[in-house]
Design a protein around this motif. Sequence first.
Motif, PDB file in Angstrom:
ATOM      1  N   ASP A 256     -35.606  42.373 -26.332  1.00 36.74           N
ATOM      2  CA  ASP A 256     -35.153  43.700 -26.780  1.00 36.74           C
ATOM      3  C   ASP A 256     -36.333  44.657 -26.985  1.00 36.74           C
ATOM      4  OD1 ASP A 256     -36.304  42.454 -28.926  1.00 36.74           O
ATOM      5  OD2 ASP A 256     -34.721  42.989 -30.366  1.00 36.74           O
ATOM      6  N   ALA A 257     -37.460  44.355 -26.319  1.00 37.21           N
ATOM      7  CA  ALA A 257     -38.634  45.230 -26.485  1.00 37.21           C
ATOM      8  C   ALA A 257     -38.341  46.619 -25.915  1.00 37.21           C
ATOM      9  CB  ALA A 257     -39.841  44.621 -25.785  1.00 37.21           C
ATOM     10  N   LEU A 258     -38.902  47.637 -26.551  1.00 39.54           N
ATOM     11  CA  LEU A 258     -38.701  49.020 -26.100  1.00 39.54           C
ATOM     12  C   LEU A 258     -39.880  49.471 -25.256  1.00 39.54           C
ATOM     13  CD1 LEU A 258     -37.611  50.639 -29.506  1.00 39.54           C
ATOM     14  CD2 LEU A 258     -36.123  49.760 -27.678  1.00 39.54           C
ATOM     15  N   VAL A 259     -39.594  50.297 -24.255  1.00 41.78           N
ATOM     16  CA  VAL A 259     -40.645  50.868 -23.400  1.00 41.78           C
ATOM     17  C   VAL A 259     -40.834  52.335 -23.787  1.00 41.78           C
ATOM     18  CG1 VAL A 259     -41.270  51.491 -21.037  1.00 41.78           C
ATOM     19  CG2 VAL A 259     -40.098  49.313 -21.499  1.00 41.78           C
ATOM     20  N   MET A 260     -42.100  52.702 -24.026  1.00 39.66           N
ATOM     21  CA  MET A 260     -42.406  54.086 -24.424  1.00 39.66           C
ATOM     22  C   MET A 260     -43.497  54.671 -23.532  1.00 39.66           C
ATOM     23  SD  MET A 260     -42.433  53.465 -28.557  1.00 39.66           S
ATOM     24  CE  MET A 260     -42.191  55.182 -29.002  1.00 39.66           C
ATOM     25  N   VAL A 275     -38.223  50.753 -14.532  1.00 37.96           N
ATOM     26  CA  VAL A 275     -38.424  50.459 -15.960  1.00 37.96           C
ATOM     27  C   VAL A 275     -38.339  51.763 -16.773  1.00 37.96           C
ATOM     28  CG1 VAL A 275     -40.127  49.665 -17.634  1.00 37.96           C
ATOM     29  CG2 VAL A 275     -39.804  48.398 -15.510  1.00 37.96           C
ATOM     30  N   ALA A 276     -38.995  52.799 -16.274  1.00 36.92           N
ATOM     31  CA  ALA A 276     -39.022  54.077 -17.002  1.00 36.92           C
ATOM     32  C   ALA A 276     -37.616  54.638 -17.186  1.00 36.92           C
ATOM     33  CB  ALA A 276     -39.902  55.079 -16.257  1.00 36.92           C
ATOM     34  N   ASP A 277     -36.745  54.398 -16.218  1.00 40.38           N
ATOM     35  CA  ASP A 277     -35.402  54.993 -16.255  1.00 40.38           C
ATOM     36  C   ASP A 277     -34.319  54.022 -16.719  1.00 40.38           C
ATOM     37  OD1 ASP A 277     -36.593  57.284 -15.264  1.00 40.38           O
ATOM     38  OD2 ASP A 277     -36.216  56.747 -13.173  1.00 40.38           O
ATOM     39  N   ASP A 278     -34.721  52.852 -17.188  1.00 39.21           N
ATOM     40  CA  ASP A 278     -33.731  51.845 -17.610  1.00 39.21           C
ATOM     41  C   ASP A 278     -33.229  52.182 -19.021  1.00 39.21           C
ATOM     42  OD1 ASP A 278     -32.312  49.680 -18.452  1.00 39.21           O
ATOM     43  OD2 ASP A 278     -33.890  48.197 -18.097  1.00 39.21           O
ATOM     44  N   PRO A 279     -31.988  52.645 -19.150  1.00 35.62           N
ATOM     45  CA  PRO A 279     -31.506  53.080 -20.469  1.00 35.62           C
ATOM     46  C   PRO A 279     -31.459  51.951 -21.498  1.00 35.62           C
ATOM     47  CG  PRO A 279     -29.708  53.083 -18.854  1.00 35.62           C
ATOM     48  CD  PRO A 279     -30.961  52.738 -18.108  1.00 35.62           C
ATOM     49  N   ARG A 281     -33.817  49.768 -21.990  1.00 37.43           N
ATOM     50  CA  ARG A 281     -35.151  49.474 -22.514  1.00 37.43           C
ATOM     51  C   ARG A 281     -35.994  50.712 -22.816  1.00 37.43           C
ATOM     52  NH1 ARG A 281     -36.116  44.059 -21.238  1.00 37.43           N
ATOM     53  NH2 ARG A 281     -37.702  44.162 -22.848  1.00 37.43           N
ATOM     54  N   SER A 282     -35.833  51.758 -22.014  1.00 38.62           N
ATOM     55  CA  SER A 282     -36.733  52.898 -22.135  1.00 38.62           C
ATOM     56  C   SER A 282     -36.240  53.899 -23.188  1.00 38.62           C
ATOM     57  CB  SER A 282     -36.839  53.587 -20.773  1.00 38.62           C
ATOM     58  OG  SER A 282     -37.469  54.840 -20.924  1.00 38.62           O
ATOM     59  N   VAL A 283     -37.146  54.323 -24.070  1.00 41.09           N
ATOM     60  CA  VAL A 283     -36.792  55.343 -25.067  1.00 41.09           C
ATOM     61  C   VAL A 283     -37.618  56.617 -24.838  1.00 41.09           C
ATOM     62  CG1 VAL A 283     -35.933  53.757 -26.834  1.00 41.09           C
ATOM     63  CG2 VAL A 283     -38.381  54.253 -26.748  1.00 41.09           C
ATOM     64  N   ILE A 284     -38.031  56.799 -23.590  1.00 36.22           N
ATOM     65  CA  ILE A 284     -38.945  57.908 -23.280  1.00 36.22           C
ATOM     66  C   ILE A 284     -38.288  59.273 -23.554  1.00 36.22           C
ATOM     67  CG2 ILE A 284     -40.256  58.981 -21.390  1.00 36.22           C
ATOM     68  CD1 ILE A 284     -40.667  56.080 -20.289  1.00 36.22           C
ATOM     69  N   ARG A 285     -37.004  59.406 -23.218  1.00 35.04           N
ATOM     70  CA  ARG A 285     -36.304  60.680 -23.488  1.00 35.04           C
ATOM     71  C   ARG A 285     -36.134  60.890 -25.000  1.00 35.04           C
ATOM     72  NH1 ARG A 285     -34.410  60.946 -18.257  1.00 35.04           N
ATOM     73  NH2 ARG A 285     -36.406  61.563 -17.408  1.00 35.04           N
ATOM     74  N   GLU A 286     -35.846  59.793 -25.693  1.00 38.04           N
ATOM     75  CA  GLU A 286     -35.656  59.876 -27.150  1.00 38.04           C
ATOM     76  C   GLU A 286     -36.954  60.332 -27.833  1.00 38.04           C
ATOM     77  OE1 GLU A 286     -33.194  56.551 -28.182  1.00 38.04           O
ATOM     78  OE2 GLU A 286     -34.096  56.532 -30.190  1.00 38.04           O
ATOM     79  N   GLN A 287     -38.083  59.896 -27.284  1.00 33.48           N
ATOM     80  CA  GLN A 287     -39.373  60.324 -27.849  1.00 33.48           C
ATOM     81  C   GLN A 287     -39.463  61.855 -27.830  1.00 33.48           C
ATOM     82  OE1 GLN A 287     -41.540  57.245 -25.235  1.00 33.48           O
ATOM     83  NE2 GLN A 287     -43.104  57.843 -26.691  1.00 33.48           N
ATOM     84  N   VAL A 288     -38.972  62.463 -26.756  1.00 36.40           N
ATOM     85  CA  VAL A 288     -39.053  63.925 -26.658  1.00 36.40           C
ATOM     86  C   VAL A 288     -38.177  64.575 -27.739  1.00 36.40           C
ATOM     87  CG1 VAL A 288     -38.681  65.912 -25.147  1.00 36.40           C
ATOM     88  CG2 VAL A 288     -39.524  63.761 -24.182  1.00 36.40           C
ATOM     89  N   GLU A 289     -36.978  64.041 -27.941  1.00 40.14           N
ATOM     90  CA  GLU A 289     -36.087  64.580 -28.985  1.00 40.14           C
ATOM     91  C   GLU A 289     -36.767  64.449 -30.356  1.00 40.14           C
ATOM     92  OE1 GLU A 289     -32.382  62.493 -29.585  1.00 40.14           O
ATOM     93  OE2 GLU A 289     -31.739  63.904 -31.132  1.00 40.14           O
ATOM     94  N   MET A 290     -37.370  63.281 -30.610  1.00 43.33           N
ATOM     95  CA  MET A 290     -38.031  63.059 -31.908  1.00 43.33           C
ATOM     96  C   MET A 290     -39.210  64.013 -32.097  1.00 43.33           C
ATOM     97  SD  MET A 290     -36.106  61.044 -33.262  1.00 43.33           S
ATOM     98  CE  MET A 290     -34.652  61.027 -32.253  1.00 43.33           C
ATOM     99  N   GLY A 291     -39.791  64.423 -30.960  1.00 46.46           N
ATOM    100  CA  GLY A 291     -40.944  65.340 -31.021  1.00 46.46           C
ATOM    101  C   GLY A 291     -40.590  66.644 -31.711  1.00 46.46           C
ATOM    102  N   VAL A 292     -39.415  67.167 -31.431  1.00 47.54           N
ATOM    103  CA  VAL A 292     -39.025  68.437 -32.062  1.00 47.54           C
ATOM    104  C   VAL A 292     -38.828  68.221 -33.565  1.00 47.54           C
ATOM    105  CG1 VAL A 292     -37.361  70.324 -32.065  1.00 47.54           C
ATOM    106  CG2 VAL A 292     -37.946  69.207 -29.908  1.00 47.54           C
ATOM    107  N   ALA A 293     -38.136  67.135 -33.923  1.00 48.74           N
ATOM    108  CA  ALA A 293     -37.857  66.870 -35.347  1.00 48.74           C
ATOM    109  C   ALA A 293     -39.153  66.646 -36.133  1.00 48.74           C
ATOM    110  CB  ALA A 293     -36.951  65.646 -35.460  1.00 48.74           C
TER     111      ALA A 293
END
Length: 309
Positions: A256-260, A275-279, A281-293
């Motif tokens: 269950d490791a996360l890819v960032m 890997v980058a686009d695997d929903p 495992r990848s939380v790359i899009r979520e990182q962007v959302e967290m960036g604003v917060a």
Amino acid sequence: MRHLLAIEGLHPPQIGQLLDLAESYVLLTRSGKTQRDLLRGRTLINLFFEDSTRTRTSFELAGKRLGADVINMSVSTSSVNKGETLLDTAATLNAMHCDLLVVRHGQSGAPNLLAQKVDAAVINAGDGTHEHPTQALLDALTIRRRKGRLEGLTVAICGDIAHSRVARSNIHLLSTMGSRVRVIGPPTLIPAEAGRLGVEVFHDMNAGLAGADIVMMLRLQRERMGGGSGGLVPSAREYFRFWGLDAAKLARTKPDALVMHPGPMNRGVEIDSAVADDPARSVIREQVEMGVAVRMAVLDTLARSGANG
Ligand code: ASP
């Protein structure tokens, strides 16, 4: 907190408070609400001497969601191109009574220098190879929301550690919050001071990824390698074979490791698209959302502690 120049030196409660506040901004934004009174009448200037997509846009959005007047100074069309020094630029900004100054600069330490010369609260948006504090905070928020904690997790940071301010800020934050940090990369891209930073160093991806909870991939920072990257890294193909994250290497981590990845990604160099686009495992899009917060939380915190206001 008067400025945010680095993660190094912050204490666990300060980091925890920023993450808690950012969490409340995630919920507020998701519910479609804003808090436009908080920074009403305050001016935020984005001063970027280096390229940026995510960081600049998210500081702009964060400022606007809190009601600030936001100005993006485009350095390529400013007097910096006419030879104006950083300190003269600072004096000019000071005269305009800016409250919050978000700075990205190619020289490590430039935001610290500005912080001594301007009345505004200064936020480091990435300085040379030194630090990128809001990136580490948004990475931590992403991890904490998914895993429920930072303490006791094994985080593998992979690739060009030597030239990465993201790696440096993350190493400080994660170690301070009780994660076990590993760095993985070719010997040419691991800084000499790695041992002193309290991380475990690996030169083999399969060994370094074994049992990891989190994998953070980094871009090759070719622009910081001076006189060409030829001596430091092999061809992109060769690099991908040894250091690029693909499904086979990811299989070494916990299931269950996360890819960032902080972005911008170079697909096929440090990370495979699958890997980058695997929903799963990848939380790359979520990182962007967290960036604003996270940036809303930082602006809020500095404004409350009296940013020139
Ligand atoms: N966006 C990050 C930074 O500015 C990472 C990168 O550029 O690779 O440091």
